[in-house]
Design a protein around this motif. Structure first.
Motif: not given
Length: 377
Positions: A172, A192, A231, A233-234, A237, A242, A244, A301
């Protein structure tokens, strides 16, 4: 009398010679006929030999003709074209030995619909987290860590199950992470779901049965060990909101999402499809990875892990009426800022919150027996 007798003898002699002459002619005729009939099979045998040699000659000439040699088009097909090389390299990078088709083609087969309501979603809809679905005796998080990292070492006494250290080339972010299991370090690498479970729930997983959802949540095809902050942050999504930060991995990332959605009959939104199409326009030869994988894992996550917490917050102020529940009794002593703590890991898993990382609601040191910062693994 003698004259007449001599004349008779001469006449008889002439008749006899005539008969014999006719007999010889007839014999010759018969012989000629017989000779003619014999010529037929003889010529046939001679013709067979001639045909065989002719066929051999034809075969030799056919084997030497350009039409039977590799034509330019056939030669180009057997040679590795640049696009084939790119596909092969893409497969190698994605850890896939065989591709199941072009990503753009498979994307075109996915239904396009609006996002369904998130109503009813909970992590428990996808079964218990970190299930040992392959029955190898190791929890699924460690299975994926083992698969995706190099230079792996294991905690002693765990039968090579619990990963102690390793090196992750994070897809990522593109950075290298030296993973060390510990109370303050384990969260550096998380597992993830490439297609987040919440996203899947809103795009068709509600129609899957319990076994199918359990499989989706634990399918190695949908799991990657990645940078923990990336992870987080994603979260849940999709590709429309989102991607990488490592742009060189975006084609593979989107292709894997397409493969997962195709495998489990999930749909995409129009915005999601547009985002995927935009990514794949820069790599038209990108293929969808096959279903390979070595282990199963579950959601790591934070958002789905914390999703059930609000429902339990209501039970905390009144512990007495619910003695059968593990959470209420210790809750008043450990509540802080509205967070709810479970009494043991069985209750944590039943709530769909396992594993708990240090700093997350529900984490306590008594649940983290090895003190590595990850409770109820």
């Amino acid at each position: 009398m003698s004259n007449s007798g001599g004349a008779g003898e001469r006449q008889y002699s002439n008749i006899t010679r005539g008969v014999f002459s006719r007999g010889r002619s007839l014999t010759k005729l018969i012989a000629a006929i017989l000779a003619g009939t014999m010529l037929v099979p003889l010529s046939a045998c001679g013709g067979s030999d001639s045909d065989t040699s002719a066929l051999s000659s034809d075969s030799a000439s056919e084997s030497a003709t350009p039409s039977e040699s590799a034509s330019p088009s056939e030669t180009s097909e057997s040679s590795a074209s640049p696009s084939d090389d790119a596909s092969a390299q893409s497969d190698a990078n994605s850890g896939s030995s065989n591709a199941s088709g072009a990503a753009v083609d498979m994307l075109a087969t996915l239904p396009v619909k609006g996002r369904a309501p998130k109503t009813g979603y909970a992590r428990t809809q996808f079964g218990a987290a970190w299930s040992d679905v392959d029955h190898n005796g190791c929890d699924t998080r460690n299975d994926i860590l083992k698969r995706d990292m190099t230079n792996v070492t294991f905690k002693s006494g765990t039968h090579d199950c619990v990963v102690k250290t390793g090196t992750l080339n994070d897809p990522y972010t593109g950075k290298t992470i030296n993973f060390v299991r510990g109370q303050h370090t384990s969260t550096a690498v998380q597992i993830d779901h490439v297609v987040a479970l919440s996203d899947a729930w809103q795009k068709g997983a509600q129609q899957l049965n319990a076994d199918q959802r359990l499989q989706l949540a634990n399918d190695p095809y949908n799991l990657l060990a990645v940078d923990g902050p990336a992870n987080q942050q994603k979260s849940d999504s999709d590709a429309a909101s989102w991607l990488p930060s490592n742009k060189s991995f975006r084609c593979q990332y989107v292709a894997r999402q397409i493969g997962v959605k195709h495998k489990y009959a999930l749909w995409v939104t129009q915005a999601e499809k547009d985002a995927m199409t935009n990514v794949l326009s820069g790599c038209p030869g990108q293929t969808v990875p096959d279903g390979g994988g070595v282990a199963a894992s579950a959601q790591a996550d934070s958002q789905p892990v914390q999703a059930p917490a609000p429902a339990q917050t209501q039970a905390a102020p009144a512990p007495a009426p619910a003695p059968a529940q593990a959470a209420p009794a210790p809750a008043p002593a450990q509540q802080s800022g509205g967070d709810v703590y479970c009494q043991n890991c069985s209750a944590v898993r039943a709530a769909g919150k396992a594993p708990l990382y240090q700093g997350q609601p529900g984490y306590s040191r008594k649940l983290d027996r090895d003190g590595d910062g990850v409770a109820c693994e």
